[in-house]
Design an enzyme around this catalytic site. Structure first.
Site, short mmCIF file in Angstrom:
data_model
loop_
_atom_site.label_atom_id
_atom_site.label_comp_id
_atom_site.label_asym_id
_atom_site.label_seq_id
_atom_site.Cartn_x
_atom_site.Cartn_y
_atom_site.Cartn_z
N GLU A 71 46.30 -2.33 -56.30
CA GLU A 71 45.30 -2.94 -55.43
C GLU A 71 44.20 -3.77 -56.59
OE1 GLU A 71 44.01 1.08 -54.63
OE2 GLU A 71 41.91 0.78 -55.50
N GLU A 98 39.64 3.49 -63.86
CA GLU A 98 40.24 2.31 -63.29
C GLU A 98 40.03 1.24 -64.06
OE1 GLU A 98 39.90 1.96 -59.21
OE2 GLU A 98 40.43 4.20 -58.88
N GLU A 113 46.03 8.66 -58.22
CA GLU A 113 45.77 7.45 -58.95
C GLU A 113 45.37 7.72 -60.42
OE1 GLU A 113 43.77 3.71 -57.33
OE2 GLU A 113 42.43 5.46 -57.52
N HIS A 115 45.41 10.53 -44.35
CA HIS A 115 44.60 9.73 -45.17
C HIS A 115 43.17 10.33 -45.06
CE1 HIS A 115 42.03 6.38 -46.98
NE2 HIS A 115 42.72 6.97 -47.89
N HIS A 116 42.53 11.01 -46.13
CA HIS A 116 41.32 11.37 -46.18
C HIS A 116 40.49 10.68 -47.12
CE1 HIS A 116 42.65 15.64 -44.76
NE2 HIS A 116 42.71 14.51 -43.67
N GLU A 117 39.62 9.48 -46.83
CA GLU A 117 38.73 8.87 -47.86
C GLU A 117 37.23 9.68 -47.60
OE1 GLU A 117 38.46 6.27 -50.24
OE2 GLU A 117 36.77 7.67 -50.42
N HIS A 122 43.22 9.92 -55.05
CA HIS A 122 42.98 8.76 -55.50
C HIS A 122 41.34 8.97 -56.13
CE1 HIS A 122 45.54 5.35 -54.47
NE2 HIS A 122 46.37 6.58 -54.55
N GLU A 123 41.07 7.93 -57.14
CA GLU A 123 39.68 8.53 -57.76
C GLU A 123 39.70 9.97 -58.17
OE1 GLU A 123 40.24 5.23 -55.79
OE2 GLU A 123 39.35 6.95 -54.53
C1 NOJ Z 1 40.64 3.36 -53.06
C2 NOJ Z 1 42.18 3.98 -53.14
O1 NOJ Z 1 42.52 3.73 -54.27
C3 NOJ Z 1 42.74 2.59 -52.29
O2 NOJ Z 1 44.07 2.99 -52.27
C4 NOJ Z 1 42.17 3.06 -50.87
O3 NOJ Z 1 42.98 2.26 -49.90
C5 NOJ Z 1 40.91 2.96 -50.82
N1 NOJ Z 1 40.20 3.74 -51.62
C6 NOJ Z 1 40.42 3.55 -49.57
O4 NOJ Z 1 40.69 4.81 -49.47
CA CA Z 2 41.17 3.43 -56.62
#
Ligand code: NOJ
Ligand code: CA
Length: 691
Positions: A496, A176, A490, A401-403, A471-472
């Site tokens: 963002e 990023e 991503e 969504h899974h962070e 993402h990441e």
């Molecule tokens: C980073 C992601 O790129 C973003 O889209 C997301 O909202 C946040 N992490 C939380 O998971």
């Molecule tokens: Ca990101």
């Protein structure tokens, strides 16, 4: 069954040549423009060089490896066997930027062996296409090489001149970063160290990440990347600014003194060079995806390409929160239902809800993140089943969504139960996230440990008919061909950053560079469509650095089977520009790049998969310009009702970003239109067949 699959031709010629020691071996692309020469140096090291239209584009470059407990492989080699082949085939993408992909190349496999003990053996395979080349190493099973601990891969790319380069640093932990445009000799990746807005970053060398794109003095476009990154580390490229040379540098780990562990037999990812006369040729190239294996998942029609809205921008603007402890928790049943109502009225099939599950109180900034996030337990103000069922009634599917917070053990443990829950609810896609330093400590996002983790997520998800938008992530390398449930990712500075980055967000040139760099790797979840460009009243110091027309154009410029309508829905209601987002599809029959220069502008036309309609998107960097669009790509026998979404007369990304105008017109294949793009502007056109 489609007609392309039925009309395949296949392997054409196979030729075995026993050893020729002194003469270089040549492989030429099917159209004759691209040539690779291979041979042995005086020290009996294997090298390759590349010619395009008779010009040298890669000077002699060596290939080799360093190992932990063995001598390096580099010199004293002999060629044991040469195996040449021609191949032609075509295959169909389940969704994507085109339906039919032609896979046509000439290849050579060179079997090498050390002349001295331990007499190790390996092969190098080159595939030469019209749009570039790929090569990989193969290590066969052999007595003197079983467990292999690679400390470095020494693949060289020797450049011919001091090219103009579009690059991001060779960060082991994140892609990023903003792109830089410099001469090769001026690359300095170390200046990107310690970026304030990144939860993880590690730039050990003056190296670049891939895809890295270059333009030569005589206008040849080159892009370096890799294909089929499997059970290996991601490759960065160390930059030698004096000798104008790049050398592979694999992403390592602090926990081991080697970078990749393998067992013979094994093969490396493909090292790729896309080569084109025009910048647009890079975007039209199928090299990366062709170098991957065919679909292993079979029928994937359970996933439907879709646009989506989300409980997401709210959090990036600071209007709502992910965690429930704060006052303005975003993921509530009520808000999700409001968004479902909006989506179902506007031809949008998906809803992403972030912050729905427990654990967010202990996210960014915490070291002990294992065991925190729970991927099956919703917060008490969010009734998952109720939202899912409401969506079903309205024809809107939830996007899970899974962070993971990069706590990989926790995610590994919960994958099955989390994907199983999704399947039981009829949810077919998940956005995953890996914010923060990887746990276990010492691993990096782009090392072998994580490459395998991301792959395990994909293959496990496939068992439950779940597709992943990571993402990441690890970089895209065309794996979507083999595992089509790798729908998007991503892996770049997304929208963002415009909401909160202390460095002023993404400049207008960001996407005009991304289209010719990151996008060559595969689909991007960029999350376009911000209409409230100045972000007021939520953010005083940030803004999006484009016009609205540029935001609309991104739905055509960016390739992805999922595209977010990212803004808060109140900015869409009653804004006529939203009609374009409502109309634009996300899966295409074909794609044509009409015009473009890396970093300056690009104009792309794509034909809808599900109709005869075409859509055009064009974006400009910080300069205004006029583009002439020749509509000769349209069907000769049809007339189209075109809607043009253009920058207004006074539009400017900073001074007047919301100034746009809508014009309608009849267009045919003989039409030619001159269209002005504002500074940081663009245009979008929908061309609907007149029945
Ligand atoms: C980073 C992601 O790129 C973003 O889209 C997301 O909202 C946040 N992490 C939380 O998971
Ligand atoms: Ca990101």
């Amino acid at each position: 069954m489609n007609r392309f699959v039925l009309t395949l031709s296949c392997i054409v010629i196979i030729l075995f040549i026993s050893c020729t020691q002194n003469k270089n071996i040549e492989v030429i692309s099917p159209d004759g423009k691209l040539k690779v020469e291979l041979g042995l140096t005086a020290n009996e090291e294997i090298f390759y060089k590349v010619f395009f239209n008779q010009n040298t584009v890669i000077n002699p470059s060596k290939l080799g490896f360093d190992f932990l407990d063995q001598e390096s492989i580099l010199k004293d080699l002999k060629i044991v066997k040469i195996n040449k082949k021609s191949f032609e085939d075509s295959w169909e993408m389940p969704w994507g930027e085109k339906r039919e992909v032609i896979n046509s190349y000439n290849s050579v496999q060179i079997s090498l062996q050390e002349k001295k003990a331990p007499n190790r053996k390996f092969d190098i395979v080159f595939k030469v296409y019209n749009d570039g080349l790929g090569f990989r190493y193969q290590f066969p099973e052999q007595v003197n090489m079983s467990d292999v601990f690679i400390t470095e891969e020494n693949t060289e790319f020797n450049l011919t001149h001091d090219h103009k380069v579009f690059w991001i640093p060779g960060d082991w932990d994140i892609y990023e970063h903003l792109y830089n445009t410099t001469k090769f000799s001026e690359i300095d990746a170390t200046k990107y160290r310690n970026h304030k807005a990144l939860a993880q970053t590690s730039i050990p060398n003056n190296a670049v990440n891939t895809p890295v794109t270059m333009v030569t003095n005589n206008g040849i476009h080159l892009s370096f990347h890799e294909a089929n990154l499997t059970n290996y580390s991601g490759m960065t490229l160390i930059v030698d600014t004096v000798n104008l040379k790049m050398t592979s540098c694999l992403v390592g780990s602090d926990n081991r003194d080697y970078k990749v562990v393998q067992k013979t037999p094994f093969e490396t990812p493909w090292r790729t060079i896309q080569i084109s006369e025009s910048a647009g040729g890079l975007i039209e190239s199928d090299l990366i995806i062709n170098l991957n294996e065919p679909n292993k998942l079979g029928d994937v029609s359970w996933f439907k390409p879709t646009k989506y809205v989300g409980i997401w921008w709210d959090m990036h603007l600071g209007r709502k929160s992910w965690d429930k402890a704060s006052e303005n928790h975003g993921a509530t049943t009520r808000y999700a239902k409001d968004l479902i109502d909006f989506a179902s009225e506007h031809n949008i099939g998906g809803l992403l809800v972030e912050g729905w599950n427990t654990g967010w109180e202990h996210w960014i900034g915490f070291e002990d993140r294992e065991g925190v996030f729970d991927f099956v337990t919703p917060y008490s103000d969010y009734n998952l089943e109720e939202v899912v069922n409401y969506g079903k009634e309205k024809g809107v599917e939830l996007i899970m969504h899974h962070e993971t917070s990069a706590a990989t053990k926790t995610y590994d443990q919960q994958m099955d139960s989390a994907y199983h829950l999704m399947q039981s609810l009829g949810i077919h896609s998940v956005k995953t996230g890996y914010v923060g330093k990887i746990l276990p400590k010492g691993e990096y996002h782009h090392g072998q440990y994580m490459v395998n983790h991301y792959r395990r997520a994909l293959t496990t998800a496939a068992k439950y008919q779940v597709a992943i938008n990571a993402h990441e992530p690890i970089k895209a390398t065309g794996i979507r061909r083999t595992y089509p449930n790798a729908i998007s990712r991503e892996g770049l500075r997304g929208q963002e950053f415009n909401a909160w980055s202390p460095d002023g967000g993404n400049p207008p040139e960001h996407l005009p560079i991304v289209a010719f760099t990151r996008m060559l790797a595969g689909p991007i979840d960029f999350t376009p469509g911000i209409f409230n460009i100045k972000l007021k009243p939520y953010k005083e110091k940030n803004q999006v650095n484009t016009t609205i027309a540029h935001q609309l154009a991104l739905y055509v410029v960016i390739n992805s089977p999922i595209q977010m309508a990212a803004d808060l829905i109140e900015y869409y209601k009653n804004n006529p520009a939203f009609q374009f987002i409502e109309d634009v599809p996300v899966s295409w029959e074909t794609t044509k790049v009409l015009n473009g220069e890396v970093g300056d502008f690009v104009a792309i036309a794509r034909k809808d998969r599900a109709s005869e309609n075409w859509f055009v998107g064009a974006i400009s960097d910080e300069n205004e310009r006029e583009l002439e669009i020749n509509f000769d790509f349209l069907d000769k026998n049809k007339t189209y009702n075109a809607i043009f979404y253009k920058d207004g007369k006074d539009a400017h990304w900073n001074n007047n970003p919301t100034d746009y105008k809508i014009e309608t017109k009849k267009i045919t294949s003989t039409s030619i239109e001159k269209i002005k793009l504002a500074a940081g502007g663009g245009f979008a056109i929908s061309l609907i067949v007149n029945e």
